[in-house]
Scaffold this active site. Structure first.
Site, PDB file in Angstrom:
ATOM      1  N   THR A 197       0.850  -1.194   0.000  1.00  0.00           N
ATOM      2  CA  THR A 197       0.000   0.000   0.000  1.00  0.00           C
ATOM      3  C   THR A 197       0.881   1.238   0.000  1.00  0.00           C
ATOM      4  O   THR A 197       1.989   1.209   0.550  1.00  0.00           O
ATOM      5  CB  THR A 197      -0.943   0.050   1.232  1.00  0.00           C
ATOM      6  OG1 THR A 197      -1.700   1.262   1.180  1.00  0.00           O
ATOM      7  CG2 THR A 197      -0.200  -0.002   2.547  1.00  0.00           C
ATOM      8  N   ASN A 235      -0.609   4.021   1.114  1.00  0.00           N
ATOM      9  CA  ASN A 235      -1.311   4.841   2.105  1.00  0.00           C
ATOM     10  C   ASN A 235      -0.490   4.860   3.401  1.00  0.00           C
ATOM     11  O   ASN A 235      -0.368   3.858   4.097  1.00  0.00           O
ATOM     12  CB  ASN A 235      -2.707   4.227   2.330  1.00  0.00           C
ATOM     13  CG  ASN A 235      -3.518   4.981   3.361  1.00  0.00           C
ATOM     14  OD1 ASN A 235      -2.993   5.526   4.321  1.00  0.00           O
ATOM     15  ND2 ASN A 235      -4.826   5.006   3.148  1.00  0.00           N
ATOM     16  N   ASP A 252      -7.619  -4.407   1.835  1.00  0.00           N
ATOM     17  CA  ASP A 252      -8.665  -3.529   1.343  1.00  0.00           C
ATOM     18  C   ASP A 252      -9.595  -3.322   2.526  1.00  0.00           C
ATOM     19  O   ASP A 252      -9.888  -4.260   3.272  1.00  0.00           O
ATOM     20  CB  ASP A 252      -9.407  -4.121   0.150  1.00  0.00           C
ATOM     21  CG  ASP A 252     -10.229  -3.053  -0.541  1.00  0.00           C
ATOM     22  OD1 ASP A 252      -9.738  -1.915  -0.676  1.00  0.00           O
ATOM     23  OD2 ASP A 252     -11.381  -3.331  -0.937  1.00  0.00           O
ATOM     24  N   SER A 253     -10.002  -2.086   2.701  1.00  0.00           N
ATOM     25  CA  SER A 253     -10.807  -1.792   3.879  1.00  0.00           C
ATOM     26  C   SER A 253     -11.803  -0.709   3.544  1.00  0.00           C
ATOM     27  O   SER A 253     -11.713  -0.068   2.497  1.00  0.00           O
ATOM     28  CB  SER A 253      -9.889  -1.350   5.026  1.00  0.00           C
ATOM     29  OG  SER A 253      -9.041  -0.316   4.586  1.00  0.00           O
ATOM     30  N   PHE A 300      -7.406   8.570  10.783  1.00  0.00           N
ATOM     31  CA  PHE A 300      -7.534   9.094   9.425  1.00  0.00           C
ATOM     32  C   PHE A 300      -8.909   8.738   8.872  1.00  0.00           C
ATOM     33  O   PHE A 300      -9.719   8.087   9.547  1.00  0.00           O
ATOM     34  CB  PHE A 300      -6.414   8.541   8.530  1.00  0.00           C
ATOM     35  CG  PHE A 300      -6.492   7.048   8.285  1.00  0.00           C
ATOM     36  CD1 PHE A 300      -5.985   6.146   9.199  1.00  0.00           C
ATOM     37  CD2 PHE A 300      -7.077   6.549   7.111  1.00  0.00           C
ATOM     38  CE1 PHE A 300      -6.051   4.776   8.976  1.00  0.00           C
ATOM     39  CE2 PHE A 300      -7.143   5.179   6.870  1.00  0.00           C
ATOM     40  CZ  PHE A 300      -6.631   4.288   7.807  1.00  0.00           C
ATOM     41  N   TYR A 349     -12.458   8.057   7.882  1.00  0.00           N
ATOM     42  CA  TYR A 349     -13.762   8.241   8.516  1.00  0.00           C
ATOM     43  C   TYR A 349     -13.716   8.121  10.040  1.00  0.00           C
ATOM     44  O   TYR A 349     -14.767   8.088  10.687  1.00  0.00           O
ATOM     45  CB  TYR A 349     -14.755   7.210   7.935  1.00  0.00           C
ATOM     46  CG  TYR A 349     -14.971   7.377   6.447  1.00  0.00           C
ATOM     47  CD1 TYR A 349     -15.776   8.406   5.957  1.00  0.00           C
ATOM     48  CD2 TYR A 349     -14.379   6.512   5.523  1.00  0.00           C
ATOM     49  CE1 TYR A 349     -15.978   8.571   4.595  1.00  0.00           C
ATOM     50  CE2 TYR A 349     -14.568   6.669   4.165  1.00  0.00           C
ATOM     51  CZ  TYR A 349     -15.363   7.698   3.706  1.00  0.00           C
ATOM     52  OH  TYR A 349     -15.564   7.867   2.357  1.00  0.00           O
ATOM     53  N   LYS A 375      -6.779   2.417  19.253  1.00  0.00           N
ATOM     54  CA  LYS A 375      -7.273   2.068  17.913  1.00  0.00           C
ATOM     55  C   LYS A 375      -6.567   0.806  17.417  1.00  0.00           C
ATOM     56  O   LYS A 375      -7.192  -0.081  16.851  1.00  0.00           O
ATOM     57  CB  LYS A 375      -7.065   3.213  16.910  1.00  0.00           C
ATOM     58  CG  LYS A 375      -7.582   2.838  15.528  1.00  0.00           C
ATOM     59  CD  LYS A 375      -7.430   3.881  14.447  1.00  0.00           C
ATOM     60  CE  LYS A 375      -7.938   3.308  13.124  1.00  0.00           C
ATOM     61  NZ  LYS A 375      -7.710   4.170  11.983  1.00  0.00           N
ATOM     62  N   HIS A 414     -10.635  -2.792  12.989  1.00  0.00           N
ATOM     63  CA  HIS A 414     -10.762  -3.834  11.961  1.00  0.00           C
ATOM     64  C   HIS A 414      -9.384  -4.260  11.453  1.00  0.00           C
ATOM     65  O   HIS A 414      -9.102  -5.432  11.273  1.00  0.00           O
ATOM     66  CB  HIS A 414     -11.609  -3.289  10.809  1.00  0.00           C
ATOM     67  CG  HIS A 414     -11.150  -1.951  10.313  1.00  0.00           C
ATOM     68  ND1 HIS A 414     -10.885  -0.892  11.149  1.00  0.00           N
ATOM     69  CD2 HIS A 414     -10.851  -1.492   9.065  1.00  0.00           C
ATOM     70  CE1 HIS A 414     -10.472   0.143  10.455  1.00  0.00           C
ATOM     71  NE2 HIS A 414     -10.446  -0.196   9.184  1.00  0.00           N
ATOM     72  N   ARG A 415      -8.488  -3.262  11.267  1.00  0.00           N
ATOM     73  CA  ARG A 415      -7.154  -3.584  10.738  1.00  0.00           C
ATOM     74  C   ARG A 415      -6.339  -4.321  11.806  1.00  0.00           C
ATOM     75  O   ARG A 415      -5.646  -5.290  11.497  1.00  0.00           O
ATOM     76  CB  ARG A 415      -6.446  -2.293  10.287  1.00  0.00           C
ATOM     77  CG  ARG A 415      -5.146  -2.542   9.525  1.00  0.00           C
ATOM     78  CD  ARG A 415      -4.686  -1.318   8.760  1.00  0.00           C
ATOM     79  NE  ARG A 415      -5.685  -0.885   7.803  1.00  0.00           N
ATOM     80  CZ  ARG A 415      -6.553   0.099   8.006  1.00  0.00           C
ATOM     81  NH1 ARG A 415      -6.526   0.806   9.110  1.00  0.00           N
ATOM     82  NH2 ARG A 415      -7.451   0.403   7.096  1.00  0.00           N
TER      83      ARG A 415
HETATM   84  P1  IMP Z   1      -8.529   1.359   0.374  1.00  0.00           P
HETATM   85  O1  IMP Z   1      -7.252   2.130   0.471  1.00  0.00           O
HETATM   86  O2  IMP Z   1      -9.016   1.103  -0.984  1.00  0.00           O
HETATM   87  O3  IMP Z   1      -8.505   0.120   1.241  1.00  0.00           O
HETATM   88  O4  IMP Z   1      -9.635   2.310   0.976  1.00  0.00           O
HETATM   89  C1  IMP Z   1      -9.933   2.343   2.314  1.00  0.00           C
HETATM   90  C2  IMP Z   1     -11.011   3.368   2.552  1.00  0.00           C
HETATM   91  O5  IMP Z   1     -11.684   3.116   3.777  1.00  0.00           O
HETATM   92  C3  IMP Z   1     -10.475   4.760   2.683  1.00  0.00           C
HETATM   93  O6  IMP Z   1     -11.484   5.639   2.264  1.00  0.00           O
HETATM   94  C4  IMP Z   1     -10.272   4.933   4.145  1.00  0.00           C
HETATM   95  O7  IMP Z   1     -10.348   6.229   4.559  1.00  0.00           O
HETATM   96  C5  IMP Z   1     -11.384   4.098   4.732  1.00  0.00           C
HETATM   97  N1  IMP Z   1     -10.809   3.456   5.887  1.00  0.00           N
HETATM   98  C6  IMP Z   1     -10.160   2.260   5.908  1.00  0.00           C
HETATM   99  N2  IMP Z   1      -9.681   2.012   7.126  1.00  0.00           N
HETATM  100  C7  IMP Z   1     -10.007   3.078   7.885  1.00  0.00           C
HETATM  101  C8  IMP Z   1      -9.742   3.427   9.229  1.00  0.00           C
HETATM  102  O8  IMP Z   1      -9.087   2.715   9.996  1.00  0.00           O
HETATM  103  N3  IMP Z   1     -10.259   4.593   9.635  1.00  0.00           N
HETATM  104  C9  IMP Z   1     -10.955   5.418   8.833  1.00  0.00           C
HETATM  105  N4  IMP Z   1     -11.204   5.165   7.565  1.00  0.00           N
HETATM  106  C10 IMP Z   1     -10.732   3.995   7.087  1.00  0.00           C
END
Ligand code: IMP
Length: 201
Positions: free
Chosen positions: A11, A13, A73-74, A156, A158, A179, A184-185
């Site tokens: 990733t 991110n 993916d989250s 970060f 939501y 956290k 979830h992560r």
């Molecule tokens: P990905 O990078 O395609 O997995 O997108 C993940 C999306 O879900 C992004 O919009 C994130 O901001 C949101 N998201 C995933 N994990 C979290 C978290 O731990 N906190 C807040 N938003 C999350």
């Protein structure tokens, strides 16, 4: 059996990467950043589930890096919105829209929806793949309620509108230590480490 010594975190991110490194701290495997590789492909997330997308990302990136890659993916599922934004969480209102705006648009959509119907969950799927071979995929979720207003500045995405009833705080008010225990992560990474043990020692 595969004897794993190194894994690429698939990733770019930085928020996710920081959480992954913190939670996996102590595993006997070296974690490499995807940025070590030049021009990694931007994998199209066209799966129907988080799991589909995590598997696709892990396999494509493992093929590119010629190494073992973990990819996640989250996203956020809100029951009153038929589980939206779901797998489209990062693209909600457009990819370039900031999270302050995304959060306030979600709150707008939920205007008038009472507390007990604002149930939601963060979901996370994490896959580990070698080039051409999926090793495994794990899934986890964290239940919460969408608050009436954003609160907190940690985390970060939501996090500011995701209220965790057990702690009576939003995910963004909780602080990274908590956290990284309940998210979830964090839960998916615990399952991931368990599976990883079978491949490493
Ligand atoms: P990905 O990078 O395609 O997995 O997108 C993940 C999306 O879900 C992004 O919009 C994130 O901001 C949101 N998201 C995933 N994990 C979290 C978290 O731990 N906190 C807040 N938003 C999350």
């Amino acid at each position: 059996m595969l004897k794993l010594k190194e894994i690429v975190i698939g990733t770019c991110n930085n928020n996710k990467k920081t959480e992954i490194r913190k939670i996996l701290n102590g595993i006997p495997v070296r974690l490499l950043d995807l940025e070590v590789f030049e021009n990694p492909p931007n994998v199209i997330e066209d799966g129907v589930t988080f799991e589909d997308n995590a598997i696709k990302k892990a396999l494509e990136l493992a093929g590119f890096c010629k190494m073992c890659v973990m990819a996640d993916d989250s996203g956020l599922e809100i029951d009153a919105l038929d589980k939206r934004p779901g797998i489209l969480s990062s693209r909600y209102c457009g990819e370039d829209t900031g999270y302050e705006e995304k959060c306030s648009r979600l709150l707008e959509e939920l205007k008038g929806v009472p507390f007990e119907k604002r149930t939601a969950r963060f979901r996370c799927a994490i896959a580990l793949a070698e080039p051409d071979k999926l090793q495994f995929v794990v899934n986890a979720s964290c239940e919460g309620i969408i608050s009436n207003e954003p609160k907190g500045s940690n985390g970060f995405g939501y996090d500011p509108i995701f209220y965790v009833p057990e702690h009576e705080l939003t995910m963004a008010e909780l602080g990274s230590e908590m956290k990284n225990r309940i998210s979830h992560r964090a839960l998916a990474l615990q399952l991931f480490s368990e599976r990883l043990k079978e491949l490493t020692w």
